[in-house]
Design a protein around this motif. Sequence first.
Motif, PDB file in Angstrom:
ATOM      1  N   ASN A 186       0.764  -1.175   0.022  1.00  0.00           N
ATOM      2  CA  ASN A 186       0.138  -0.040   0.101  1.00  0.00           C
ATOM      3  C   ASN A 186       0.839   1.258   0.149  1.00  0.00           C
ATOM      4  O   ASN A 186       0.391   2.273   0.704  1.00  0.00           O
ATOM      5  N   ILE A 187       2.023   1.352  -0.562  1.00  0.00           N
ATOM      6  CA  ILE A 187       2.668   2.570  -0.897  1.00  0.00           C
ATOM      7  C   ILE A 187       1.967   2.988  -2.328  1.00  0.00           C
ATOM      8  O   ILE A 187       2.193   2.442  -3.235  1.00  0.00           O
ATOM      9  N   LYS A 188       1.516   4.190  -2.211  1.00  0.00           N
ATOM     10  CA  LYS A 188       0.703   4.397  -3.304  1.00  0.00           C
ATOM     11  C   LYS A 188       1.475   5.792  -4.005  1.00  0.00           C
ATOM     12  O   LYS A 188       1.948   6.770  -3.424  1.00  0.00           O
ATOM     13  N   LEU A 189       1.264   6.060  -5.199  1.00  0.00           N
ATOM     14  CA  LEU A 189       1.630   6.840  -6.122  1.00  0.00           C
ATOM     15  C   LEU A 189       0.524   7.818  -6.687  1.00  0.00           C
ATOM     16  O   LEU A 189      -0.625   7.278  -7.162  1.00  0.00           O
TER      17      LEU A 189
ATOM     18  N   VAL B 138      -4.882   8.564  -7.179  1.00  0.00           N
ATOM     19  CA  VAL B 138      -3.915   7.392  -6.955  1.00  0.00           C
ATOM     20  C   VAL B 138      -3.770   6.950  -8.437  1.00  0.00           C
ATOM     21  O   VAL B 138      -4.882   6.453  -9.335  1.00  0.00           O
ATOM     22  N   LEU B 139      -2.451   6.836  -8.867  1.00  0.00           N
ATOM     23  CA  LEU B 139      -2.002   6.494 -10.171  1.00  0.00           C
ATOM     24  C   LEU B 139      -1.719   4.792 -10.099  1.00  0.00           C
ATOM     25  O   LEU B 139      -2.058   3.949 -10.619  1.00  0.00           O
ATOM     26  N   ILE B 140      -0.947   4.729  -8.894  1.00  0.00           N
ATOM     27  CA  ILE B 140      -0.629   3.087  -8.751  1.00  0.00           C
ATOM     28  C   ILE B 140      -0.859   2.863  -7.351  1.00  0.00           C
ATOM     29  O   ILE B 140      -0.503   3.562  -6.219  1.00  0.00           O
ATOM     30  N   ASN B 141      -1.644   1.875  -7.089  1.00  0.00           N
ATOM     31  CA  ASN B 141      -2.004   1.524  -5.612  1.00  0.00           C
ATOM     32  C   ASN B 141      -0.893   0.845  -4.611  1.00  0.00           C
ATOM     33  O   ASN B 141      -0.894   1.263  -3.565  1.00  0.00           O
ATOM     34  N   HIS B 142      -0.287   0.011  -5.430  1.00  0.00           N
ATOM     35  CA  HIS B 142       0.825  -0.808  -4.758  1.00  0.00           C
ATOM     36  C   HIS B 142       2.177  -0.639  -5.621  1.00  0.00           C
ATOM     37  O   HIS B 142       2.224  -1.439  -6.505  1.00  0.00           O
ATOM     38  N   LEU B 143       2.994   0.526  -5.097  1.00  0.00           N
ATOM     39  CA  LEU B 143       4.353   0.450  -5.569  1.00  0.00           C
ATOM     40  C   LEU B 143       5.165  -0.747  -5.470  1.00  0.00           C
ATOM     41  O   LEU B 143       5.110  -1.180  -4.287  1.00  0.00           O
ATOM     42  N   PRO B 144       5.908  -1.086  -6.453  1.00  0.00           N
ATOM     43  CA  PRO B 144       6.634  -2.350  -6.334  1.00  0.00           C
ATOM     44  C   PRO B 144       7.974  -1.952  -5.096  1.00  0.00           C
ATOM     45  O   PRO B 144       8.423  -0.895  -5.376  1.00  0.00           O
ATOM     46  N   ASN B 145       8.022  -2.761  -4.512  1.00  0.00           N
ATOM     47  CA  ASN B 145       9.419  -2.770  -3.312  1.00  0.00           C
ATOM     48  C   ASN B 145      10.645  -3.029  -4.226  1.00  0.00           C
ATOM     49  O   ASN B 145      10.576  -3.788  -5.075  1.00  0.00           O
ATOM     50  N   PRO B 146      11.623  -1.905  -3.738  1.00  0.00           N
ATOM     51  CA  PRO B 146      12.768  -2.548  -4.532  1.00  0.00           C
ATOM     52  C   PRO B 146      13.537  -3.902  -4.199  1.00  0.00           C
ATOM     53  O   PRO B 146      13.334  -4.133  -3.067  1.00  0.00           O
ATOM     54  N   ARG B 147      14.065  -4.795  -5.277  1.00  0.00           N
ATOM     55  CA  ARG B 147      14.236  -6.006  -4.914  1.00  0.00           C
ATOM     56  C   ARG B 147      15.680  -5.777  -4.182  1.00  0.00           C
ATOM     57  O   ARG B 147      16.553  -4.842  -4.381  1.00  0.00           O
ATOM     58  N   VAL B 148      16.128  -6.866  -3.857  1.00  0.00           N
ATOM     59  CA  VAL B 148      17.657  -6.944  -3.054  1.00  0.00           C
ATOM     60  C   VAL B 148      18.767  -6.577  -3.929  1.00  0.00           C
ATOM     61  O   VAL B 148      19.486  -5.511  -3.595  1.00  0.00           O
ATOM     62  N   GLU B 149      18.668  -7.119  -5.179  1.00  0.00           N
ATOM     63  CA  GLU B 149      19.597  -6.566  -6.119  1.00  0.00           C
ATOM     64  C   GLU B 149      19.691  -5.030  -6.657  1.00  0.00           C
ATOM     65  O   GLU B 149      20.667  -4.735  -7.218  1.00  0.00           O
ATOM     66  N   GLN B 150      18.459  -4.399  -6.418  1.00  0.00           N
ATOM     67  CA  GLN B 150      18.241  -2.977  -6.702  1.00  0.00           C
ATOM     68  C   GLN B 150      18.896  -2.142  -5.542  1.00  0.00           C
ATOM     69  O   GLN B 150      18.995  -0.812  -5.864  1.00  0.00           O
ATOM     70  N   GLN B 151      19.374  -2.649  -4.398  1.00  0.00           N
ATOM     71  CA  GLN B 151      19.841  -1.824  -3.296  1.00  0.00           C
ATOM     72  C   GLN B 151      19.298  -0.734  -3.144  1.00  0.00           C
ATOM     73  O   GLN B 151      19.686   0.421  -2.778  1.00  0.00           O
ATOM     74  N   GLY B 152      17.844  -0.854  -3.014  1.00  0.00           N
ATOM     75  CA  GLY B 152      16.901   0.433  -2.487  1.00  0.00           C
ATOM     76  C   GLY B 152      16.280   1.192  -3.800  1.00  0.00           C
ATOM     77  O   GLY B 152      15.674   2.195  -3.346  1.00  0.00           O
ATOM     78  N   ILE B 153      16.783   0.717  -4.852  1.00  0.00           N
ATOM     79  CA  ILE B 153      16.415   2.111  -5.801  1.00  0.00           C
ATOM     80  C   ILE B 153      15.293   1.254  -6.840  1.00  0.00           C
ATOM     81  O   ILE B 153      15.390   0.071  -7.142  1.00  0.00           O
TER      82      ILE B 153
END
Length: 257
Positions: free
Chosen positions: A227-230, A236-251
């Motif tokens: 539920n991180i919304k854009l 509301v443009l995006i209801n659930h923003l994708p979380n950064p994956r491990v290999e993306q180092q938070g980006i």
Amino acid sequence: MEYHEIFNIEVMHPVLLESKDLVLVPKNETNKYLSNLGFVVKKTGKGVKVLAPMSQKNGDFQPLSKDDNFTFYIYPTSDVTREVTDFSEIDEGHMISFSNQGLPENSQELVSSQVVKEGIFAGYPALGSIQIIGHKINLTSLEQPINFKAVFGAKSVKWKYYFVSNTEDIDVSLESRDNQISFNEVVVDENTTDQIINSIQLNFPNTQVKIFESEDLVPYSNKPIKNIKLLQNGDVLINHLPNPRVEQQGIQIIKIK
């Protein structure tokens, strides 16, 4: 010969779920000592379990002495494991050490400290070691196997969302349910040293970029933050923003219209 499990060790990590990510291996001296005692070590889904032979005379276990100490090494099977594990309180040249020495009564989580780094398996240095002090286990009153847990902490990073748009006036914001994670907008100008911004502007010169960075460090986890919304212009443009994956180092880079 009848055997019964006396204790098991589980290695817990907030990011790694699969047992193949971590390997628990007895130290050579421990392996020989356990064999001499007639003990058996078996691999489990999250670690190992140790079984002891029952006395044929009275059906009890042989008591463990102060010399009956067992050491196991925790090895990773990839570089990712080390990248997501918190070693912030471990000195250079040392590794995490877990032990039942000083373990509070009725507690399963092993006490952590640090020891000099040693041990290599399949080309990877050990992440840590586990020492089980045998005489701390009272076999005379053992009704159920003792469960020990070696719990690692996860490394934390700040999350950064980059929103790329062909629209000149890009009015976006972020919000999360119950404010579980808060973001601040990062000012972008011609003097920015952000390499990702510079790369986007170089390859896509006609786009606009907005950056939002988390206020706090976010620990790596296998449980997503939902539920991180854009929002764009308040909608509301995006209801659930994708979380950064491990290999993306938070980006996380997201293209919007």
